[in-house]
Write a protein that holds these residues in place. Structure first.
Motif, short mmCIF file in Angstrom:
data_model
loop_
_atom_site.label_atom_id
_atom_site.label_comp_id
_atom_site.label_asym_id
_atom_site.label_seq_id
_atom_site.Cartn_x
_atom_site.Cartn_y
_atom_site.Cartn_z
N ASP A 1 1.15 -1.40 0.21
CA ASP A 1 0.30 -0.09 -0.05
C ASP A 1 0.92 1.32 0.04
O ASP A 1 1.21 2.37 -0.71
N LEU A 2 1.79 0.92 0.54
CA LEU A 2 2.84 2.09 1.00
C LEU A 2 2.96 2.65 -0.98
O LEU A 2 3.73 3.80 -1.29
N LYS B 1 2.43 1.76 -2.83
CA LYS B 1 1.25 2.26 -4.73
C LYS B 1 0.55 3.72 -3.98
O LYS B 1 0.62 4.42 -4.82
N GLN B 2 0.88 4.05 -3.51
CA GLN B 2 0.75 5.78 -2.24
C GLN B 2 1.71 6.73 -2.87
O GLN B 2 1.15 7.35 -3.28
N GLU C 1 1.07 6.79 -6.81
CA GLU C 1 -0.12 7.40 -6.98
C GLU C 1 0.29 8.94 -6.60
O GLU C 1 0.06 9.99 -7.64
#
Length: 124
Positions: free
Chosen positions: A2-3, A5-6, A9
């Motif tokens: 998730d980190l 992908k963040q 992004e």
């Protein structure tokens, strides 16, 4: 994951803003200096270096200056590993509408685009 992908992004937001405002300083933060810009949408190969690409961006009128509608969209981010990812995105710089495949690498604790391979179609 998730980190990762963040982080990607956040880079994609910079990428979209750089395109919309024709802001090379933003794009230079997102692209690795040795990145490739590649398309064959016209039926012939077009491959540019970053200096060639940035010069092209600097010379065009920005979509923002023409008040064009933004169509930026992140379709998918595929994290391959701790240092490699692929993003599929869409955006428009009228009259062209793009689907970009952006290969990311992480070097010096920073995610950057190393390859932009894209397709575009024109307004009907």
């Amino acid at each position: 994951m998730d980190l990762i992908k963040q982080s990607i992004e956040q880079q994609l937001i910079q990428y979209f803003d750089g395109l919309y405002f024709s802001d090379v300083s933003r794009l230079k933060q997102v692209f690795h200096a040795q990145a490739s810009y590649i398309t064959a949408s016209s039926g012939e190969l077009l491959k540019l270096t970053m200096p060639e690409y940035f010069a092209m961006v600097e010379q065009r009128s920005s979509p923002a200056s023409k008040q064009q509608q933004r169509t930026d969209q992140i379709l998918h981010i595929d994290v391959i590993g701790n240092h490699t990812a692929l993003a599929k995105v869409t955006c428009s710089i009228q009259p062209k509408h793009f689907v970009d495949l952006l290969s990311f690498i992480k070097l010096d604790n920073r995610w950057q685009i190393i390859s932009k391979v894209f397709h575009y179609h024109l307004d009907n």
